[in-house]
Design an enzyme around this catalytic site. Sequence first.
Site, PDB file in Angstrom:
ATOM      1  N   LEU A 275       0.959  -1.210   0.030  1.00 49.83           N
ATOM      2  CA  LEU A 275       0.057  -0.015   0.032  1.00 49.83           C
ATOM      3  C   LEU A 275       0.897   1.365   0.015  1.00 49.83           C
ATOM      4  CD1 LEU A 275      -2.668  -1.048   2.499  1.00 49.83           C
ATOM      5  CD2 LEU A 275      -2.968  -1.106   0.071  1.00 49.83           C
TER       6      LEU A 275
ATOM      7  N   GLY B 289       7.306   4.057   3.554  1.00 51.17           N
ATOM      8  CA  GLY B 289       7.600   5.200   4.419  1.00 51.17           C
ATOM      9  C   GLY B 289       9.038   5.211   4.355  1.00 51.17           C
TER      10      GLY B 289
ATOM     11  N   VAL C  74       3.868  -0.566   4.341  1.00 49.57           N
ATOM     12  CA  VAL C  74       2.598  -1.198   4.829  1.00 49.57           C
ATOM     13  C   VAL C  74       2.182  -1.943   3.561  1.00 49.57           C
ATOM     14  CG1 VAL C  74       0.272  -0.628   5.505  1.00 49.57           C
ATOM     15  CG2 VAL C  74       2.284   1.225   6.010  1.00 49.57           C
TER      16      VAL C  74
ATOM     17  N   ASP D 203       3.859  13.526  12.873  1.00 48.62           N
ATOM     18  CA  ASP D 203       4.413  13.500  11.399  1.00 48.62           C
ATOM     19  C   ASP D 203       3.090  13.754  10.689  1.00 48.62           C
ATOM     20  OD1 ASP D 203       5.847  13.160   8.975  1.00 48.62           O
ATOM     21  OD2 ASP D 203       5.531  11.022   8.709  1.00 48.62           O
TER      22      ASP D 203
END
Length: 178
Positions: free
Chosen positions: A21, A24, A29, A137
């Site tokens: 998905l 980062g 993810v 964040d």
Amino acid sequence: DEAHVSDAPAELAGYRVEQELGEGRLARVYRAYDPRFDRFVALKILPAADSGDPHFAERFQREAQALARLNHPNIVTVFEVGETDGLFFFLMEYVDGANLRTLIRSGEMKPEAALALIPAFCDALQYAHDEGVVHRDIKPENILLYEGEAMVTDFGIALALASGEGGRRGSGEDRLTG
């Protein structure tokens, strides 16, 4: 893409990894399938390299427990955290939606409509702050839209873990975030 999915284990802790998905700075993810509850979940896997730090597991567990306690309609729910085969992971609610940055860039959402979402995610952030959790964040990529609702995700745990900040900067206090 398929290359990244092939880098992921086909299965982790009983969850079948299906599709990446996002990635980062410090984690990937995946959409995964949870056969116990016949549902899709989001599986966030932190790199095994981070686990070489002797305090990593302790910080991971402490931060994960704090996140798992958050229960708010505009915060992506953490179902489970764990470690298996040297990989630390989060199992979270799968939100089948796009992030705010993607929607604005594609023209699917006008800035005015995005501004209308601010109260919902500010309420979520305030709830988290009241629970002792600071997001660290917040950015459009970490606001997912699902059925018109804003969902805050990615509370920056990987950043805190990788930097070794188990507490307030310079204070040594055992707190979630500084």
